[in-house]
Design an enzyme around this catalytic site. Structure first.
Site, PDB file in Angstrom:
ATOM      1  N   LYS A 150      -5.682   0.170  -0.290  1.00 47.92           N
ATOM      2  CA  LYS A 150      -4.463  -0.612  -0.545  1.00 47.92           C
ATOM      3  C   LYS A 150      -4.197  -1.594   0.600  1.00 47.92           C
ATOM      4  O   LYS A 150      -3.974  -2.772   0.378  1.00 47.92           O
ATOM      5  CB  LYS A 150      -3.242   0.323  -0.727  1.00 47.92           C
ATOM      6  N   ARG A 185     -12.363   5.613   9.460  1.00 48.31           N
ATOM      7  CA  ARG A 185     -11.427   4.482   9.586  1.00 48.31           C
ATOM      8  C   ARG A 185     -10.900   4.426  11.028  1.00 48.31           C
ATOM      9  O   ARG A 185     -10.536   5.437  11.612  1.00 48.31           O
ATOM     10  CB  ARG A 185     -10.242   4.656   8.636  1.00 48.31           C
ATOM     11  N   ARG A 232      -2.653  15.151   2.177  1.00 45.80           N
ATOM     12  CA  ARG A 232      -2.144  13.878   1.633  1.00 45.80           C
ATOM     13  C   ARG A 232      -2.615  13.673   0.198  1.00 45.80           C
ATOM     14  O   ARG A 232      -1.876  13.170  -0.643  1.00 45.80           O
ATOM     15  CB  ARG A 232      -2.587  12.712   2.520  1.00 45.80           C
TER      16      ARG A 232
HETATM   17  P1  AP5 Z   1      -7.235   1.300   3.646  1.00 48.19           P
HETATM   18  O1  AP5 Z   1      -7.145  -0.082   3.108  1.00 48.19           O
HETATM   19  O2  AP5 Z   1      -6.749   1.558   5.022  1.00 48.19           O
HETATM   20  O3  AP5 Z   1      -6.629   2.347   2.595  1.00 48.19           O
HETATM   21  P2  AP5 Z   1      -5.143   2.618   2.156  1.00 48.19           P
HETATM   22  O4  AP5 Z   1      -5.161   2.822   0.671  1.00 48.19           O
HETATM   23  O5  AP5 Z   1      -4.209   1.581   2.685  1.00 48.19           O
HETATM   24  O6  AP5 Z   1      -4.954   4.004   2.869  1.00 48.19           O
HETATM   25  P3  AP5 Z   1      -3.756   4.629   3.702  1.00 48.19           P
HETATM   26  O7  AP5 Z   1      -4.306   5.893   4.298  1.00 48.19           O
HETATM   27  O8  AP5 Z   1      -3.168   3.644   4.658  1.00 48.19           O
HETATM   28  O9  AP5 Z   1      -2.780   4.930   2.549  1.00 48.19           O
HETATM   29  P4  AP5 Z   1      -1.645   5.933   2.549  1.00 48.19           P
HETATM   30  O10 AP5 Z   1      -0.988   5.550   1.270  1.00 48.19           O
HETATM   31  O11 AP5 Z   1      -1.985   7.356   2.707  1.00 48.19           O
HETATM   32  O12 AP5 Z   1      -0.912   5.610   3.912  1.00 48.19           O
HETATM   33  P5  AP5 Z   1       0.468   4.932   4.256  1.00 48.19           P
HETATM   34  O13 AP5 Z   1       0.291   4.214   5.517  1.00 48.19           O
HETATM   35  O14 AP5 Z   1       1.039   4.217   3.082  1.00 48.19           O
HETATM   36  O15 AP5 Z   1      -8.775   1.757   3.541  1.00 48.19           O
HETATM   37  C1  AP5 Z   1      -9.196   3.006   4.033  1.00 48.19           C
HETATM   38  C2  AP5 Z   1     -10.541   2.847   4.783  1.00 48.19           C
HETATM   39  O16 AP5 Z   1     -11.567   2.504   3.833  1.00 48.19           O
HETATM   40  C3  AP5 Z   1     -10.542   1.714   5.804  1.00 48.19           C
HETATM   41  O17 AP5 Z   1     -11.357   2.101   6.887  1.00 48.19           O
HETATM   42  C4  AP5 Z   1     -11.158   0.518   5.058  1.00 48.19           C
HETATM   43  O18 AP5 Z   1     -11.835  -0.369   5.925  1.00 48.19           O
HETATM   44  C5  AP5 Z   1     -12.131   1.217   4.106  1.00 48.19           C
HETATM   45  N1  AP5 Z   1     -12.238   0.579   2.794  1.00 48.19           N
HETATM   46  C6  AP5 Z   1     -11.244  -0.031   2.080  1.00 48.19           C
HETATM   47  N2  AP5 Z   1     -11.727  -0.454   0.879  1.00 48.19           N
HETATM   48  C7  AP5 Z   1     -13.047  -0.058   0.838  1.00 48.19           C
HETATM   49  C8  AP5 Z   1     -14.078  -0.195  -0.149  1.00 48.19           C
HETATM   50  N3  AP5 Z   1     -13.877  -0.789  -1.325  1.00 48.19           N
HETATM   51  N4  AP5 Z   1     -15.299   0.342   0.137  1.00 48.19           N
HETATM   52  C9  AP5 Z   1     -15.524   0.951   1.323  1.00 48.19           C
HETATM   53  N5  AP5 Z   1     -14.583   1.099   2.310  1.00 48.19           N
HETATM   54  C10 AP5 Z   1     -13.357   0.596   2.056  1.00 48.19           C
HETATM   55  O19 AP5 Z   1       1.406   6.237   4.445  1.00 48.19           O
HETATM   56  C11 AP5 Z   1       1.201   7.099   5.539  1.00 48.19           C
HETATM   57  C12 AP5 Z   1       2.312   8.151   5.538  1.00 48.19           C
HETATM   58  O20 AP5 Z   1       3.586   7.499   5.635  1.00 48.19           O
HETATM   59  C13 AP5 Z   1       2.424   9.016   4.271  1.00 48.19           C
HETATM   60  O21 AP5 Z   1       1.531  10.122   4.302  1.00 48.19           O
HETATM   61  C14 AP5 Z   1       3.895   9.442   4.352  1.00 48.19           C
HETATM   62  O22 AP5 Z   1       4.071  10.453   5.309  1.00 48.19           O
HETATM   63  C15 AP5 Z   1       4.585   8.199   4.877  1.00 48.19           C
HETATM   64  N6  AP5 Z   1       5.059   7.302   3.810  1.00 48.19           N
HETATM   65  C16 AP5 Z   1       4.669   6.019   3.596  1.00 48.19           C
HETATM   66  N7  AP5 Z   1       5.321   5.489   2.550  1.00 48.19           N
HETATM   67  C17 AP5 Z   1       6.156   6.452   2.087  1.00 48.19           C
HETATM   68  C18 AP5 Z   1       7.084   6.524   1.003  1.00 48.19           C
HETATM   69  N8  AP5 Z   1       7.277   5.475   0.193  1.00 48.19           N
HETATM   70  N9  AP5 Z   1       7.754   7.670   0.811  1.00 48.19           N
HETATM   71  C19 AP5 Z   1       7.587   8.739   1.615  1.00 48.19           C
HETATM   72  N10 AP5 Z   1       6.708   8.758   2.657  1.00 48.19           N
HETATM   73  C20 AP5 Z   1       5.996   7.619   2.882  1.00 48.19           C
END
Ligand code: AP5
Length: 213
Positions: free
Chosen positions: A13, A122, A166
């Site tokens: 994402k 990552r 997660r």
């Molecule tokens: P990346 O693009 O970083 O993936 P992502 O989907 O953004 O993953 P996140 O781990 O950031 O998502 P998340 O939803 O768990 O975390 P968030 O920060 O929102 O890609 C991942 C890796 O793969 C990278 O190394 C990239 O280079 C590689 N990659 C990407 N695409 C690829 C492809 N096609 N092929 C190969 N490699 C690829 O949330 C974190 C925490 O915040 C949550 O756990 C929660 O505690 C809290 N939180 C956030 N929002 C809320 C909410 N709305 N409500 C409650 N808690 C929340």
């Protein structure tokens, strides 16, 4: 254009959000990035949410909803925005539905096994949030940010056990949003994108979709 990128942790994402935000000149609203920024700056919000995030649990709905409601009042959202990581529960989605109907939801679909391997490799730049992958999106110089040349670090919640929590949270609390947003009352359009294709191929698909919204 009001968009939501929906998908499990590690689906890509953030990687695609960077591109969409630049290409279509709309702000990326990532609740995860905003929460991490608050933790880094030791704010009152940061102190409240740190334990939830490190354990791979969602922060309480009220905090996420307040944060996004305030963010959507800012001037730069008037022409549209891209939501990344919000909503994550039906309660959050219902709160958002009181304010807007989304133009499109883009669901990034991927198997859990691929995610565990992806997140183990990552790395990110703490100040800017720029994200890399040792194999699929490597920095120019191994271990260092392309722009500042500062060292890259791993996210606290990318340890394997936390990633598994997660994913469990995603399946139980966030996946019900797939049905919610297939209802045109909540999103005018809904697209499913295979997220185990290459970063470049996914980008091309997203570009085509967004040009036709
Ligand atoms: P990346 O693009 O970083 O993936 P992502 O989907 O953004 O993953 P996140 O781990 O950031 O998502 P998340 O939803 O768990 O975390 P968030 O920060 O929102 O890609 C991942 C890796 O793969 C990278 O190394 C990239 O280079 C590689 N990659 C990407 N695409 C690829 C492809 N096609 N092929 C190969 N490699 C690829 O949330 C974190 C925490 O915040 C949550 O756990 C929660 O505690 C809290 N939180 C956030 N929002 C809320 C909410 N709305 N409500 C409650 N808690 C929340």
């Amino acid at each position: 254009m009001k968009l939501l990128l929906l998908g499990p942790p590690g689906a890509g994402k953030g990687t695609q959000a960077d591109f969409i935000s630049t290409e279509f000149a709309i702000p990326q609203i990532s609740t995860g990035n905003i929460f991490r920024e608050n933790i880094k700056n030791n704010t009152v919000l940061g102190i409240k949410i740190q334990e939830y995030m490190n354990a791979g649990q969602l922060v309480p709905d009220e905090l996420a909803i307040d944060l996004v409601e305030n963010r959507l009042e800012q001037e730069d959202t008037k022409e549209g925005y891209l939501l990344d990581g919000f909503p994550r529960t039906i309660k959050q989605a219902e709160a958002l539905a009181k304010i807007i109907t989304l133009d499109a939801v883009l669901e990034l679909k991927i198997e859990d096994e691929v995610i565990v391997q992806r997140l183990a490799e990552r790395f990110f730049h703490k100040e800017s949030g720029r994200t890399y992958h040792t194999q699929y999106n490597p920095p120019k110089k191994s271990g260092f940010d392309d722009v500042t040349n500062e060292p890259l670090v791993q996210r606290e919640d990318d340890k394997e056990a936390t990633v598994l929590s997660r994913l469990d949270v995603y399946h139980k609390q966030t996946e019900p949003l797939v049905n919610f947003y297939q209802n045109p009352a909540h999103s005018k359009k809904y697209f499913v994108i295979k997220a185990d294709d290459s970063i470049a191929d996914i980008r091309k698909q997203i570009l085509k979709i967004c040009q036709n919204i």
